[in-house]
Scaffold this motif. Structure first.
Motif, PDB file in Angstrom:
ATOM      1  N   LEU A 197      12.671 -31.839  58.820  1.00  0.00           N
ATOM      2  CA  LEU A 197      12.433 -31.128  57.463  1.00  0.00           C
ATOM      3  C   LEU A 197      11.895 -29.524  57.409  1.00  0.00           C
ATOM      4  O   LEU A 197      11.731 -29.752  58.464  1.00  0.00           O
ATOM      5  N   THR A 198      12.319 -28.911  56.551  1.00  0.00           N
ATOM      6  CA  THR A 198      11.776 -27.187  55.874  1.00  0.00           C
ATOM      7  C   THR A 198      11.232 -27.087  55.584  1.00  0.00           C
ATOM      8  O   THR A 198      11.115 -27.246  54.373  1.00  0.00           O
ATOM      9  N   PHE A 199      10.387 -26.531  55.792  1.00  0.00           N
ATOM     10  CA  PHE A 199       8.838 -26.466  54.702  1.00  0.00           C
ATOM     11  C   PHE A 199       8.852 -25.729  53.998  1.00  0.00           C
ATOM     12  O   PHE A 199       9.557 -24.670  54.141  1.00  0.00           O
ATOM     13  N   GLY A 200       8.399 -25.687  52.477  1.00  0.00           N
ATOM     14  CA  GLY A 200       8.695 -24.702  51.548  1.00  0.00           C
ATOM     15  C   GLY A 200       7.609 -24.642  50.685  1.00  0.00           C
ATOM     16  O   GLY A 200       6.023 -25.283  51.179  1.00  0.00           O
ATOM     17  N   PRO A 201       7.212 -24.051  50.346  1.00  0.00           N
ATOM     18  CA  PRO A 201       5.963 -23.080  49.590  1.00  0.00           C
ATOM     19  C   PRO A 201       5.144 -24.799  48.991  1.00  0.00           C
ATOM     20  O   PRO A 201       4.025 -24.611  48.903  1.00  0.00           O
ATOM     21  N   ALA A 202       5.670 -25.563  47.972  1.00  0.00           N
ATOM     22  CA  ALA A 202       5.383 -26.586  47.448  1.00  0.00           C
ATOM     23  C   ALA A 202       4.456 -27.434  48.578  1.00  0.00           C
ATOM     24  O   ALA A 202       4.309 -28.098  48.613  1.00  0.00           O
ATOM     25  N   GLN A 203       5.449 -27.553  49.828  1.00  0.00           N
ATOM     26  CA  GLN A 203       5.329 -28.568  51.009  1.00  0.00           C
ATOM     27  C   GLN A 203       3.670 -27.610  51.307  1.00  0.00           C
ATOM     28  O   GLN A 203       3.041 -28.857  52.246  1.00  0.00           O
ATOM     29  N   VAL A 204       3.139 -26.657  51.407  1.00  0.00           N
ATOM     30  CA  VAL A 204       1.932 -25.955  51.728  1.00  0.00           C
ATOM     31  C   VAL A 204       1.028 -25.733  51.266  1.00  0.00           C
ATOM     32  O   VAL A 204      -0.566 -25.239  51.732  1.00  0.00           O
ATOM     33  N   ALA A 205       1.305 -25.646  49.685  1.00  0.00           N
ATOM     34  CA  ALA A 205       0.054 -25.208  49.061  1.00  0.00           C
ATOM     35  C   ALA A 205      -1.195 -26.165  49.056  1.00  0.00           C
ATOM     36  O   ALA A 205      -2.253 -25.464  48.795  1.00  0.00           O
ATOM     37  N   ALA A 206      -0.973 -27.518  50.129  1.00  0.00           N
ATOM     38  CA  ALA A 206      -1.704 -28.387  49.990  1.00  0.00           C
ATOM     39  C   ALA A 206      -3.249 -27.674  50.783  1.00  0.00           C
ATOM     40  O   ALA A 206      -3.882 -27.795  51.128  1.00  0.00           O
ATOM     41  N   ALA A 207      -2.293 -26.574  51.860  1.00  0.00           N
ATOM     42  CA  ALA A 207      -3.398 -26.101  52.517  1.00  0.00           C
ATOM     43  C   ALA A 207      -3.834 -25.167  52.309  1.00  0.00           C
ATOM     44  O   ALA A 207      -4.267 -24.156  52.973  1.00  0.00           O
TER      45      ALA A 207
END
Length: 377
Positions: A197-207
């Motif tokens: 996968l490639t991380f995007g803004p939505a996927q790192v927002a939890a951290a």
């Protein structure tokens, strides 16, 4: 259905493990579609090894260094939000447990690979997980062991060796190739397999909230590049420069067997029964033990933590201007708050106060969770 993620080196790898789990299995329909099966958060197995910026005591913490650990099963100890390190030790794990929905289980390295393997086996027997991932941010787990840029091979080598010994399939993942600054991306590329996968803004927002205070530079760069930051980031120590590229927010699978075959230190550790024995192998193969380096600096870290320190706003901004001017001349576009702390001579205990001062004074330069250098006039 439970998933297990082993954070190969602890610290920022544990944060990245939470990001990975959210990206692959989170319950946000925007990430997985309306009909995606929702699963609970993964269990993250990790060291309590935060280095001297958070923990002034050298090496990884053992269970005896905590109060309030929770026994999940025989030999399996979780670090809940109510746990606390025994002073003068420090740890980010209780706060991670308070701010993230994942269960954090402690890796005990005191019995070398024998002990780490036994802990993973006990956890697998207790959880019966549907999947096991071994995650490393940066890719130094794919090292040989003799690279001159390698700085912290021991933790990764221990988990790599232990994961190779369990009777269950383990997927080796590398997030943010090169972001730890230890193995150049060009050297890593042939060792990487399929991009998962490639991380995007939505996927790192939890951290996001965690990375406001967590000291990991590699996890910070992973999140920043997922938001589109590109350039060159200067980080810890002697001013290591790390490229922030289009490939930086990627997560790749790698062959665990090939990694073990390549990693001479991990192979030597396969039957190690103590951390002292593991250190001896590291000194013989790599020429050093990273814990020796921490021992050399731990007394100074303890003194710095016990000394009162007040930030002088004008002096801080003047010092920052000098640093930014020199760094821009070196081709640097970004830096970490940990690096700013070092160059300004600010103790680790004042790092968050320094960060708040800089964001309040120059909010336009905050490239969460990094600092963007001002462009020359």
């Amino acid at each position: 259905m439970t998933r297990l993620i082993v954070a190969a080196g602890g610290g920022g790898d544990a944060v990245a493990a939470a990001m990975l789990d959210t990206a692959l299995h989170g319950d946000d329909p925007a990430l997985h579609g309306e009909k995606a099966e929702r699963a609970g958060p993964a269990v993250i197995l990790t060291y309590a090894w935060d280095r001297l910026l958070v923990d002034p005591v050298a090496g990884p913490r053992a269970p005896s260094d905590f109060t309030g650990l929770r026994e999940l099963a025989s030999g399996v100890l979780a670090v809940p939000a109510t746990a606390a390190p025994v002073p003068p030790a420090g740890s980010t794990l209780p706060r991670l447990a308070a701010e993230l929905p994942h269960t954090f289980v402690l890796i005990d390295a005191s019995r070398g690979v024998e002990g780490v393997t036994a802990g993973i086996r006990d956890l697998v027997a207790h959880l019966a997980p549907e999947s096991i991932d071994l995650l490393d941010v940066g890719g130094d787990i794919l090292a040989r062991g003799d690279e001159p840029t390698l700085q912290s091979p021991l933790a990764d080598a221990l988990t790599l060796a232990a994961c190779s010994r369990i009777d269950a399939p383990v997927r080796l993942l590398v997030a943010g190739p090169g972001l730890d600054g230890e193995i150049p991306v060009d050297d890593l590329r042939p060792r990487l397999g399929e991009r998962v996968l490639t991380f995007g803004p939505a996927q790192v927002a939890a951290a996001d909230r965690v990375l406001e205070w967590h000291p990991s530079e590699a996890a910070a760069m992973l999140a920043a590049t997922a938001r589109g930051e590109r350039g060159v980031c200067e980080v810890r120590g002697s001013g290591l420069q790390v490229p922030l590229s289009d490939g930086s927010p990627g997560v790749h699978e790698a062959d665990l067997g090939a990694a073990l075959h390549r990693n001479e230190l991990a192979r030597a550790l396969l039957t190690s029964a103590s951390l002292d024995e593991a250190e001896r192998h590291s000194r013989e193969i790599c020429g050093y033990s990273e814990i020796d380096y921490e021992r050399e600096r731990s007394a100074a870290a303890l003194r710095a933590e016990s000394t009162a320190f007040e930030l002088d706003r004008d002096a801080v901004l003047e010092g920052l201007d000098r640093f930014e001017s020199a760094a821009r001349a070196r081709g640097v576009t970004h830096t970490s708050f940990r690096r700013i702390t070092e160059v300004l001579g600010v103790p680790g205990s004042a790092r968050l106060a320094l960060r708040d001062l800089l964001i309040e004074a120059r909010p336009e330069q905050y490239a969460a969770p990094l600092w963007r250098l001002r462009r020359p006039a």
